[in-house]
Design an enzyme around this catalytic site. Structure first.
Site, PDB file in Angstrom:
ATOM      1  N   GLU A 118       0.823  -1.199   0.000  1.00 20.55           N
ATOM      2  CA  GLU A 118       0.000   0.000   0.000  1.00 20.55           C
ATOM      3  C   GLU A 118       0.859   1.251   0.000  1.00 20.55           C
ATOM      4  O   GLU A 118       1.989   1.245   0.484  1.00 20.55           O
ATOM      5  CB  GLU A 118      -0.875   0.042   1.260  1.00 20.55           C
ATOM      6  CG  GLU A 118      -1.798  -1.138   1.432  1.00 20.55           C
ATOM      7  CD  GLU A 118      -2.528  -1.105   2.768  1.00 20.55           C
ATOM      8  OE1 GLU A 118      -2.226  -0.199   3.580  1.00 20.55           O
ATOM      9  OE2 GLU A 118      -3.377  -1.962   2.999  1.00 20.55           O
ATOM     10  N   CYS A 131       3.181   8.341   2.085  1.00 20.92           N
ATOM     11  CA  CYS A 131       3.513   7.257   3.002  1.00 20.92           C
ATOM     12  C   CYS A 131       3.760   6.015   2.160  1.00 20.92           C
ATOM     13  O   CYS A 131       2.888   5.598   1.386  1.00 20.92           O
ATOM     14  CB  CYS A 131       2.356   7.042   3.970  1.00 20.92           C
ATOM     15  SG  CYS A 131       2.633   5.722   5.168  1.00 20.92           S
ATOM     16  N   CYS A 138       4.641  -7.306   7.528  1.00 25.59           N
ATOM     17  CA  CYS A 138       5.610  -6.861   8.534  1.00 25.59           C
ATOM     18  C   CYS A 138       5.825  -7.986   9.532  1.00 25.59           C
ATOM     19  O   CYS A 138       4.897  -8.726   9.867  1.00 25.59           O
ATOM     20  CB  CYS A 138       5.097  -5.620   9.269  1.00 25.59           C
ATOM     21  SG  CYS A 138       6.258  -4.936  10.474  1.00 25.59           S
ATOM     22  N   CYS A 142       3.093  -6.130  15.963  1.00 21.97           N
ATOM     23  CA  CYS A 142       2.416  -5.279  16.947  1.00 21.97           C
ATOM     24  C   CYS A 142       0.913  -5.571  16.879  1.00 21.97           C
ATOM     25  O   CYS A 142       0.315  -5.525  15.802  1.00 21.97           O
ATOM     26  CB  CYS A 142       2.686  -3.808  16.654  1.00 21.97           C
ATOM     27  SG  CYS A 142       4.445  -3.374  16.741  1.00 21.97           S
ATOM     28  N   CYS A 145      -1.812  -3.327  14.999  1.00 26.11           N
ATOM     29  CA  CYS A 145      -1.498  -2.912  13.630  1.00 26.11           C
ATOM     30  C   CYS A 145      -1.957  -3.986  12.646  1.00 26.11           C
ATOM     31  O   CYS A 145      -1.602  -5.157  12.776  1.00 26.11           O
ATOM     32  CB  CYS A 145       0.006  -2.685  13.495  1.00 26.11           C
ATOM     33  SG  CYS A 145       0.575  -2.411  11.807  1.00 26.11           S
ATOM     34  N   LEU A 260       7.109   4.431  19.641  1.00 26.30           N
ATOM     35  CA  LEU A 260       7.324   4.006  21.022  1.00 26.30           C
ATOM     36  C   LEU A 260       6.061   3.371  21.610  1.00 26.30           C
ATOM     37  O   LEU A 260       6.092   2.230  22.056  1.00 26.30           O
ATOM     38  CB  LEU A 260       7.769   5.191  21.872  1.00 26.30           C
ATOM     39  CG  LEU A 260       8.339   4.834  23.237  1.00 26.30           C
ATOM     40  CD1 LEU A 260       9.677   4.121  23.106  1.00 26.30           C
ATOM     41  CD2 LEU A 260       8.486   6.069  24.123  1.00 26.30           C
ATOM     42  N   CYS A 381      -2.516   1.394   8.214  1.00 23.04           N
ATOM     43  CA  CYS A 381      -1.588   0.575   7.445  1.00 23.04           C
ATOM     44  C   CYS A 381      -2.021  -0.887   7.437  1.00 23.04           C
ATOM     45  O   CYS A 381      -2.238  -1.492   8.486  1.00 23.04           O
ATOM     46  CB  CYS A 381      -0.200   0.715   8.048  1.00 23.04           C
ATOM     47  SG  CYS A 381       1.035  -0.295   7.253  1.00 23.04           S
TER      48      CYS A 381
END
Length: 388
Positions: A118, A131, A138, A142, A145, A260, A381
């Site tokens: 994307e 972006c 990935c 996380c 996400c 973070l 995302c």
């Protein structure tokens, strides 16, 4: 006290980290994979005059064209084979959605092997920000996400990263992005991508060499690259400490953005699994070293998640930890979470968000709530690729 975090329902097991991308068919070699010396050598190996590399580079990076018929300075005989050989099609846009009266456009691209990535193009007054993705999927896992929950498909090649920006510049030049008449500046400014953020799919520092080479293509002057300012490029990372230190020594003054999301190890171990490898203080130390080496102020990205990480005491702890490393080196961007469909995660309440910001400001930490766009077009995302 351990926070009761929702577990992901699909994808990798909670806490699983994937650093090595699965082996898949390599993307076809492209002019943008190589620096100018490499391009000239490649053209020589193909039996062409090395200076043809300069000509084709100018067409690609400056004129933004790939059609051989428009490259009339190349010999007509063999032109098609030459151009398609060094500028192969890297991906095909398969879905495009827009919002904000056309000023925000999100695309899903299918790569040569069927993998999906994307990119998002956004016009703001005086600038156009893009972006981009550095990996298909990935491996950082996380749990809040969408990309992280999909797992890692593969790393992108340098040219696949660069082509996202070149394609967007082409899109701009054709006048396809809305909002150009509302404070967009002069024509040249309105028709170029001024800012690129590595905040799309993937952990760019886990695809280190390809991502850094892509940055060089973006900032090298034409015809070697797009001629962007390095100060307009932001590299986001969840905190791969050795790679942050390595990036600081590259001599490219890009902005570092550290995702973070929690100032304490207990919560960050669960929110950002890389924290089980490098703790909060180690990541912040690396970010501060990056500032000391490059002189570039670091951004701290902090997705505010309702009742999970948005407590006032966590804002105070974050402020204390940042100030312990000095003043003037950092800026915090709280981000209202863009929830994924069916997820238990949701954005903090406005009053809680405001209190979080005020506590950071009270510590003297420059803080700006990040403008979020595209929730109605699966803007988080990984969302749109998942629906495709």
């Amino acid at each position: 006290m351990t926070t009761d975090l929702p577990s992901p329902s699909t994808g990798p097991a909670p806490g699983t980290l994937t650093f090595s991308a699965p082996k898949r068919g390599k993307a076809p070699q492209h002019l943008a994979d190589l620096d100018m010396a490499g391009r000239r050598a490649w053209l020589g190996e193909l039996g062409h005059k090395p200076f043809r590399a300069d000509q084709i580079s100018r067409h690609y990076f400056e004129r933004l064209v790939t059609d051989p018929e428009q490259m009339t300075d190349l010999p007509k005989e063999g032109r098609d084979e030459l151009v398609t050989g060094v500028l192969p099609q890297l991906f095909t846009p398969i879905r495009t959605l827009s919002t904000d009266d056309g000023a925000t456009v999100k695309q899903v691209h299918r790569l040569h092997d069927g993998a999906m990535v994307e990119s998002v193009l956004m016009r703001y007054p005086g600038r156009v920000t893009m972006c981009i993705s550095s990996q298909a999927g990935c491996g950082m896992n996380c749990p809040f996400c969408a990309t992280g929950q999909a797992g890692l498909t593969r790393n992108l090649s340098t040219a696949e990263i660069v082509e996202q920006v070149v394609a967007a510049a082409r899109y701009l030049r054709h006048g396809d992005l809305g909002g150009g008449s509302d404070g967009a500046g002069d024509t040249a400014e309105a028709l170029r991508v001024s800012n690129v953020v590595f905040m799309g799919m993937g952990e760019a520092l886990a695809n280190y060499r390809k991502a850094v080479d892509a940055i060089r293509r973006l900032v090298d002057p034409s015809p070697e690259g797009l001629g962007m300012s390095a100060r307009g490029v932001t590299m986001s990372t969840v905190g791969l400490v050795p790679a942050i230190d390595k990036l600081a020594k590259e001599g490219i003054p890009v902005t570092l953005a550290l995702s973070l999301h929690a100032p304490d190890d207990e919560l960050r171990d669960e929110l950002v699994p890389i924290n089980t490898r490098w703790k909060v203080d180690e990541a912040l130390d690396a970010a501060h070293r990056y500032y000391e080496t490059t002189g570039r102020r670091v951004s701290i990205e902090y997705a505010l998640i309702k009742d999970i990480n948005d407590h006032a005491w966590r804002a105070d702890l974050l402020g204390e930890k940042l100030n312990a490393r000095g003043r003037g080196w950092v800026h915090v961007n709280p981000i209202p979470l863009n929830p994924t469909p069916g997820s238990k995660w949701t954005a903090s309440r406005p009053g809680v968000e405001q209190q979080f910001v005020e506590r950071l400001l009270a510590h003297g930490i420059p803080t700006t709530v990040r403008d979020t766009r595209g929730s109605e077009i699966d803007g988080a995302c990984g969302q749109l690729a998942a629906t495709v």
